[in-house]
Each structure stands twice: as C-alpha cells, then as structure tokens.
Design a protein around this motif. Structure first.
Motif, PDB file in Angstrom:
ATOM      1  N   ASP A   4      41.621  32.092  38.767  1.00 15.10           N
ATOM      2  CA  ASP A   4      41.378  31.431  40.046  1.00 15.10           C
ATOM      3  C   ASP A   4      42.038  32.195  41.188  1.00 15.10           C
ATOM      4  OD1 ASP A   4      40.370  29.117  41.596  1.00 15.10           O
ATOM      5  OD2 ASP A   4      42.517  28.761  41.916  1.00 15.10           O
ATOM      6  N   ARG A   5      43.283  32.607  40.993  1.00 17.50           N
ATOM      7  CA  ARG A   5      43.981  33.379  42.039  1.00 17.50           C
ATOM      8  C   ARG A   5      43.259  34.695  42.309  1.00 17.50           C
ATOM      9  NH1 ARG A   5      48.467  31.547  39.157  1.00 17.50           N
ATOM     10  NH2 ARG A   5      48.743  33.575  38.179  1.00 17.50           N
ATOM     11  N   HIS A   6      42.814  35.351  41.240  1.00 19.98           N
ATOM     12  CA  HIS A   6      42.111  36.629  41.402  1.00 19.98           C
ATOM     13  C   HIS A   6      40.793  36.426  42.151  1.00 19.98           C
ATOM     14  CE1 HIS A   6      41.101  40.752  40.587  1.00 19.98           C
ATOM     15  NE2 HIS A   6      39.955  40.378  40.031  1.00 19.98           N
ATOM     16  N   LEU A   7      40.048  35.409  41.789  1.00 21.85           N
ATOM     17  CA  LEU A   7      38.780  35.117  42.452  1.00 21.85           C
ATOM     18  C   LEU A   7      38.996  34.831  43.935  1.00 21.85           C
ATOM     19  CD1 LEU A   7      35.733  34.649  42.190  1.00 21.85           C
ATOM     20  CD2 LEU A   7      36.249  32.264  41.636  1.00 21.85           C
ATOM     21  N   VAL A   8      39.998  34.019  44.251  1.00 21.34           N
ATOM     22  CA  VAL A   8      40.292  33.708  45.653  1.00 21.34           C
ATOM     23  C   VAL A   8      40.682  34.974  46.408  1.00 21.34           C
ATOM     24  CG1 VAL A   8      41.916  32.506  47.169  1.00 21.34           C
ATOM     25  CG2 VAL A   8      40.881  31.303  45.244  1.00 21.34           C
ATOM     26  N   ASN A  32      28.555  39.022  25.589  1.00 23.05           N
ATOM     27  CA  ASN A  32      29.750  38.833  24.758  1.00 23.05           C
ATOM     28  C   ASN A  32      30.842  39.841  25.089  1.00 23.05           C
ATOM     29  OD1 ASN A  32      28.795  36.584  23.405  1.00 23.05           O
ATOM     30  ND2 ASN A  32      27.812  37.803  21.816  1.00 23.05           N
ATOM     31  N   GLU A  33      30.465  41.070  25.408  1.00 20.91           N
ATOM     32  CA  GLU A  33      31.455  42.075  25.809  1.00 20.91           C
ATOM     33  C   GLU A  33      32.143  41.672  27.110  1.00 20.91           C
ATOM     34  OE1 GLU A  33      30.057  46.123  25.876  1.00 20.91           O
ATOM     35  OE2 GLU A  33      29.057  45.874  23.936  1.00 20.91           O
ATOM     36  N   ILE A  34      31.374  41.130  28.042  1.00 20.52           N
ATOM     37  CA  ILE A  34      31.954  40.668  29.312  1.00 20.52           C
ATOM     38  C   ILE A  34      32.926  39.522  29.054  1.00 20.52           C
ATOM     39  CG2 ILE A  34      31.416  39.512  31.499  1.00 20.52           C
ATOM     40  CD1 ILE A  34      28.775  41.186  31.480  1.00 20.52           C
ATOM     41  N   LEU A  35      32.536  38.573  28.202  1.00 19.79           N
ATOM     42  CA  LEU A  35      33.434  37.461  27.862  1.00 19.79           C
ATOM     43  C   LEU A  35      34.739  37.963  27.264  1.00 19.79           C
ATOM     44  CD1 LEU A  35      31.122  34.722  26.312  1.00 19.79           C
ATOM     45  CD2 LEU A  35      32.306  34.655  28.503  1.00 19.79           C
ATOM     46  N   ILE A  36      34.654  38.915  26.347  1.00 16.59           N
ATOM     47  CA  ILE A  36      35.852  39.470  25.711  1.00 16.59           C
ATOM     48  C   ILE A  36      36.749  40.129  26.751  1.00 16.59           C
ATOM     49  CG2 ILE A  36      36.685  41.246  24.105  1.00 16.59           C
ATOM     50  CD1 ILE A  36      35.593  38.743  22.732  1.00 16.59           C
ATOM     51  N   GLN A  37      36.161  40.875  27.669  1.00 14.08           N
ATOM     52  CA  GLN A  37      36.962  41.529  28.710  1.00 14.08           C
ATOM     53  C   GLN A  37      37.653  40.505  29.609  1.00 14.08           C
ATOM     54  OE1 GLN A  37      37.792  44.766  29.294  1.00 14.08           O
ATOM     55  NE2 GLN A  37      36.877  45.114  27.297  1.00 14.08           N
ATOM     56  N   LEU A  38      36.920  39.470  30.019  1.00  8.80           N
ATOM     57  CA  LEU A  38      37.516  38.440  30.874  1.00  8.80           C
ATOM     58  C   LEU A  38      38.635  37.700  30.143  1.00  8.80           C
ATOM     59  CD1 LEU A  38      34.296  37.063  32.591  1.00  8.80           C
ATOM     60  CD2 LEU A  38      36.072  38.492  33.630  1.00  8.80           C
ATOM     61  N   ARG A  39      38.451  37.440  28.858  1.00 14.33           N
ATOM     62  CA  ARG A  39      39.510  36.800  28.064  1.00 14.33           C
ATOM     63  C   ARG A  39      40.713  37.724  27.911  1.00 14.33           C
ATOM     64  NH1 ARG A  39      37.812  34.071  22.669  1.00 14.33           N
ATOM     65  NH2 ARG A  39      39.909  33.255  22.930  1.00 14.33           N
ATOM     66  N   ALA A  40      40.462  39.006  27.648  1.00 11.25           N
ATOM     67  CA  ALA A  40      41.551  39.975  27.480  1.00 11.25           C
ATOM     68  C   ALA A  40      42.376  40.104  28.754  1.00 11.25           C
ATOM     69  CB  ALA A  40      40.986  41.329  27.073  1.00 11.25           C
ATOM     70  N   LEU A  41      41.731  39.971  29.898  1.00 13.78           N
ATOM     71  CA  LEU A  41      42.428  40.045  31.184  1.00 13.78           C
ATOM     72  C   LEU A  41      43.103  38.732  31.571  1.00 13.78           C
ATOM     73  CD1 LEU A  41      39.763  42.110  33.147  1.00 13.78           C
ATOM     74  CD2 LEU A  41      42.015  42.902  32.372  1.00 13.78           C
ATOM     75  N   GLY A  42      42.880  37.685  30.768  1.00 13.42           N
ATOM     76  CA  GLY A  42      43.494  36.393  31.051  1.00 13.42           C
ATOM     77  C   GLY A  42      42.816  35.628  32.172  1.00 13.42           C
ATOM     78  N   LEU A  43      41.555  35.961  32.459  1.00 23.31           N
ATOM     79  CA  LEU A  43      40.853  35.326  33.575  1.00 23.31           C
ATOM     80  C   LEU A  43      40.076  34.082  33.150  1.00 23.31           C
ATOM     81  CD1 LEU A  43      39.559  38.557  35.333  1.00 23.31           C
ATOM     82  CD2 LEU A  43      41.634  37.246  35.838  1.00 23.31           C
ATOM     83  N   ILE A  44      39.712  33.986  31.862  1.00 24.64           N
ATOM     84  CA  ILE A  44      39.034  32.803  31.341  1.00 24.64           C
ATOM     85  C   ILE A  44      39.622  32.420  29.991  1.00 24.64           C
ATOM     86  CG2 ILE A  44      36.834  33.232  32.523  1.00 24.64           C
ATOM     87  CD1 ILE A  44      35.709  34.209  29.822  1.00 24.64           C
ATOM     88  N   ASP A  45      39.439  31.149  29.617  1.00 22.21           N
ATOM     89  CA  ASP A  45      39.814  30.603  28.312  1.00 22.21           C
ATOM     90  C   ASP A  45      38.660  29.763  27.814  1.00 22.21           C
ATOM     91  OD1 ASP A  45      42.429  31.481  27.807  1.00 22.21           O
ATOM     92  OD2 ASP A  45      43.304  29.866  28.997  1.00 22.21           O
ATOM     93  N   GLN A  46      38.695  29.438  26.529  1.00 21.41           N
ATOM     94  CA  GLN A  46      37.701  28.513  26.028  1.00 21.41           C
ATOM     95  C   GLN A  46      37.950  27.144  26.624  1.00 21.41           C
ATOM     96  OE1 GLN A  46      37.794  29.051  21.651  1.00 21.41           O
ATOM     97  NE2 GLN A  46      35.621  29.476  21.936  1.00 21.41           N
ATOM     98  N   ILE A  82      37.942  28.805  33.901  1.00 27.97           N
ATOM     99  CA  ILE A  82      38.736  29.820  34.586  1.00 27.97           C
ATOM    100  C   ILE A  82      40.214  29.449  34.454  1.00 27.97           C
ATOM    101  CG2 ILE A  82      38.637  28.701  36.853  1.00 27.97           C
ATOM    102  CD1 ILE A  82      38.207  31.570  38.009  1.00 27.97           C
ATOM    103  N   THR A  83      41.058  30.439  34.243  1.00 26.95           N
ATOM    104  CA  THR A  83      42.497  30.205  34.136  1.00 26.95           C
ATOM    105  C   THR A  83      43.110  30.201  35.534  1.00 26.95           C
ATOM    106  OG1 THR A  83      42.998  32.561  33.987  1.00 26.95           O
ATOM    107  CG2 THR A  83      42.590  31.401  31.894  1.00 26.95           C
ATOM    108  N   PRO A  84      44.349  29.746  35.666  1.00 22.70           N
ATOM    109  CA  PRO A  84      45.005  29.838  36.975  1.00 22.70           C
ATOM    110  C   PRO A  84      45.045  31.281  37.498  1.00 22.70           C
ATOM    111  CG  PRO A  84      46.218  28.330  35.572  1.00 22.70           C
ATOM    112  CD  PRO A  84      45.166  28.981  34.708  1.00 22.70           C
ATOM    113  N   LEU A  85      45.280  32.246  36.611  1.00 19.88           N
ATOM    114  CA  LEU A  85      45.265  33.657  37.013  1.00 19.88           C
ATOM    115  C   LEU A  85      43.874  34.051  37.500  1.00 19.88           C
ATOM    116  CD1 LEU A  85      46.548  36.489  37.197  1.00 19.88           C
ATOM    117  CD2 LEU A  85      45.881  36.824  34.807  1.00 19.88           C
TER     118      LEU A  85
END
Length: 60
Positions: free
Chosen positions: A42-46, A7-21, A37-40
């Motif tokens: 996806d770009r970060h992962l690539v 859950n902490e990892i999910l919160i961090q990824l959401r706070a960074l704008g990397l994932i959404d529900q 995954i958000t467009p941001l």
C-alpha cells in the motif's frame, strides 16, 4: 495474459512483500485464490501514484 506469466507476476509481488494470500472467510464451494495488498504494498502504491510538488530551484 498467459497463466504462466500471471503466476510469475504473483510470485514476484509476493517475494517483494507487496501482496499476501487473502484470509477472508469464503464459502465452502469457493476454491479460488484471493490476494490482498500488504501495508508495504500500500505504501509503495501510494508513493508511485502520489503527485509530487515541483522543487523550486533558487536563482543564482
């Protein structure tokens, strides 16, 4: 992995704008949480996975 850590990892990824529900329609009995995954994100992962071309150093 402990649920609290997950859950902490999910919160961090959401706070960074990397994932959404996830917003995909699910069955009435499906009560699980889904993430996308958000467009941001996806770009970060690539950018993390892309192989970079070595930079040529000019000879002096």
């Amino acid at each position: 992995m402990a649920l609290e850590s997950f859950n902490e990892i999910l919160i961090q990824l959401r706070a960074l704008g990397l994932i959404d529900q996830g917003i995909k329609k699910r069955g009435v009995n499906d009560r699980s949480s889904y993430w996308r995954i958000t467009p941001l994100g996806d770009r970060h992962l690539v950018s993390l996975l892309a192989r970079r071309k070595p930079v040529a150093v000019p000879e002096a």
